[in-house]
Design a protein around this motif. Structure first.
Motif, mmCIF file in Angstrom:
data_model
loop_
_atom_site.group_PDB
_atom_site.id
_atom_site.type_symbol
_atom_site.label_atom_id
_atom_site.label_comp_id
_atom_site.label_asym_id
_atom_site.label_seq_id
_atom_site.Cartn_x
_atom_site.Cartn_y
_atom_site.Cartn_z
ATOM 1 N N GLU A 130 3.448 -30.516 4.544
ATOM 2 C CA GLU A 130 1.988 -30.550 4.665
ATOM 3 C C GLU A 130 1.595 -31.943 5.142
ATOM 4 N N ASP A 197 -1.686 -27.858 8.390
ATOM 5 C CA ASP A 197 -0.531 -27.116 7.869
ATOM 6 C C ASP A 197 0.007 -26.160 8.921
ATOM 7 N N TYR A 200 6.576 -23.073 8.071
ATOM 8 C CA TYR A 200 7.869 -23.659 7.724
ATOM 9 C C TYR A 200 8.929 -23.181 8.716
ATOM 10 N N HIS A 244 3.814 -33.311 1.308
ATOM 11 C CA HIS A 244 4.541 -32.485 0.339
ATOM 12 C C HIS A 244 5.616 -31.661 1.034
ATOM 13 N N ASN A 246 7.720 -28.485 1.059
ATOM 14 C CA ASN A 246 7.784 -27.129 0.493
ATOM 15 C C ASN A 246 9.139 -26.537 0.822
ATOM 16 N N ASN A 323 1.608 -23.585 -10.748
ATOM 17 C CA ASN A 323 0.700 -23.929 -9.654
ATOM 18 C C ASN A 323 -0.267 -25.031 -10.086
ATOM 19 N N ARG A 325 -1.146 -29.078 -9.750
ATOM 20 C CA ARG A 325 -0.890 -30.176 -8.826
ATOM 21 C C ARG A 325 -0.625 -31.515 -9.499
ATOM 22 N N ARG A 330 6.076 -28.654 -7.987
ATOM 23 C CA ARG A 330 5.130 -27.584 -8.300
ATOM 24 C C ARG A 330 5.629 -26.285 -7.682
ATOM 25 N N PRO A 332 4.033 -23.288 -6.123
ATOM 26 C CA PRO A 332 2.716 -22.796 -5.704
ATOM 27 C C PRO A 332 2.500 -21.333 -6.100
ATOM 28 N N ARG A 337 8.890 -20.691 -3.601
ATOM 29 C CA ARG A 337 9.171 -22.008 -3.018
ATOM 30 C C ARG A 337 8.862 -23.083 -4.042
ATOM 31 N N GLU A 339 7.531 -27.165 -4.360
ATOM 32 C CA GLU A 339 6.849 -28.226 -3.605
ATOM 33 C C GLU A 339 7.142 -29.581 -4.240
ATOM 34 N N ARG A 341 5.948 -33.089 -4.542
ATOM 35 C CA ARG A 341 4.652 -33.711 -4.256
ATOM 36 C C ARG A 341 4.700 -35.230 -4.153
#
Ligand code: GLU
Ligand code: MG
Length: 450
Positions: A130, A197, A200, A244, A246, A323, A325, A330, A332, A337, A339, A341
């Motif tokens: 991201e 964004d 992927y 981030h 992912n 989920n 932050r 994390r 999501p 997946r 993430e 951060r």
């Protein structure tokens, strides 16, 4: 990258037919910045065979002596991108070679070693990044958002986004023209901050794209009298820019997402494989953080609040959650997946992704489990409760991050001894130079103290 230009044998003809006259044999230095030589199309075959040589000692993060043989760029035909704003030029991501074989300290090669390790376990490593960054007017000393609206909370503001559509349309159209599949973009939390964004892909492809995106964003911002800043925390009182990561693994046989499990008993839509991956990443998180957040400034982003009115949404603890932050890792909402951060916009994506993948694969090989996900606002959890859950902090500054990278054997395992030494040495110099600098903050506070 460019879906028209995948077949290496016909690539030269395709490029000629599209009016390309120059080729960029580019590779990423230690910082993830694109370095290149320009090659006229007539020398395509030579360039693809590695004719472009670079003196490693002239660059950061190519651990070489001035007396060493030069490294050579071996462009990847599949990465070819005709510059959307100048179709006479085609850009290639390259691997570095030395003495007729892949160079151990090449960033792209470092990630490829880990994706090969994932392939040996039967998986493809998919990565989405991201991209958050600031676009500010390009006048020194008064770097301001292009659209100046007096909003206490500019996040998701429609009018500000519309004001910025000039450069955004240029950039997003260019990304989509290259087949990246942008699916959304917005005005982020900070005045002048944006997020774009895109879909992927295989981790090496996504890392190539992220490196090239930083070049492209600068181009389109400049056309509008602005510049794109990938500094992780340009303003103490605005949110920082994350990048981030992912991450997920897909089965090489059939392509199914091996991190997805709708029946997950923890209710996060993640498979046991995904949890084992998380546990491996958690085990090595301080060292991973060093590569994911690699600058002095990165650690001014990894704060709860700083001098801002609201939270930063950037992680400070080495923990994982649903989920939510406020965790460094994390899962999501839709699951499937993980993430990371702590990664920021200034990272070398190849190195950050290689460290995270190596750690995740270790978790899978050892069948680790990370325990229950944190579901609460980690920013507001009492210290005793953090201690009870065994949650430590991420590195607080670049010095601590370098120490963590040096102490963790994963660093040498992933980077190779030469790159590990070069990276740690370079970053330590950066940290020491910062420590020796007397800042405005200090003079304001101490110059007339007594
Ligand atoms: N800008 C935040 C960061 O520094 C992230 C905001 C978000 O979750 O999109 O990580
Ligand atoms: Mg964001």
């Amino acid at each position: 990258m460019d879906t028209f230009l995948q077949d290496r044998d016909t690539l030269k003809q395709d490029l000629a037919a599209r009016g390309v006259r120059y080729l960029m044999a580019s590779y990423a230095d230690m910082h993830g910045a694109s370095k290149t030589k320009m090659v006229p199309l007539a020398h395509y075959e030579g360039m693809m065979a590695g004719s472009e040589l670079f003196t490693g000692a002239a660059l950061d993060g190519v651990p070489q002596e001035v007396s060493d043989e030069e490294v050579s760029a071996h462009p990847d035909a599949a990465s070819c991108a005709v510059l959307p704003w100048n179709p006479t030029i085609a850009w290639f991501a390259s691997d570095l070679w030395l003495a007729g074989r892949p160079f151990e300290a090449c960033s792209r090669g470092i990630l490829k070693r880990q994706t090969a390790a994932a392939a040996r376990l039967g998986y493809r490593f998919n990565l989405g990044i991201e991209a958050e960054f600031y676009v500010l007017s390009d006048s020194r000393g008064s770097e301001a958002p292009l659209s100046q609206r007096s909003l206490a909370k500019p996040c998701y503001d429609a009018a500000t986004l519309l004001d910025n559509m000039g450069w955004l349309d240029g950039l997003v159209s260019a990304m989509n023209g290259l087949g990246w599949d942008v699916y959304s973009f917005d005005q982020e939390d900070g005045p002048g901050q944006f997020e774009i964004d895109f879909n992927y892909a295989d981790a090496v492809v996504t890392s190539d794209r992220f490196v090239f995106l930083r070049t492209m964003a600068s181009h389109f911002a400049r056309q509008h009298g602005a510049f794109a800043s990938f500094m992780p925390k340009p303003f103490a009182d605005r949110t920082g820019s994350g990048a981030h990561l992912n991450m997920s693994l897909a089965s090489l046989a059939g392509g199914a997402n091996a991190f997805a499990d709708p029946d997950d008993r923890r209710g996060c839509g993640l498979s046991a494989l995904g949890y084992a991956f998380i546990a491996g990443v958690l085990r090595h998180l301080p060292a991973i953080c060093a590569f994911a957040a690699p600058t002095v400034n990165s650690y001014k982003r990894l704060v709860k609040q700083g001098s801002m009115s609201g939270f930063t949404w950037a992680p400070i603890f080495a923990c994982y959650g649903n989920n939510n932050r406020t965790n460094a890792l994390r899962i999501p909402l839709a699951g499937g997946r993980v993430e990371l951060r702590c990664a920021d916009s200034a990272c070398n994506p190849y190195l950050a992704a290689a460290m995270a993948l190596a750690a995740g694969l270790e978790g899978i090989r050892e069948g680790l489990d990370p325990g229950e996900p944190n579901r609460d606002n980690m920013y507001q959890i009492a210290e005793v409760e953090l201690a009870r859950r065994g949650i430590g902090m991420l590195p607080r500054d670049l010095g601590q991050a370098i120490d963590a990278a040096e102490a963790d054997p994963l660093t040498v395992q992933v980077m190779g001894a030469d790159m590990a030494r070069a990276w740690i040495g370079h970053k330590r110099e950066e940290w020491n130079a910062y420590g020796a600098h007397v800042s405005d903050w200090e003079t304001a506070r101490y110059l007339r103290f007594f």
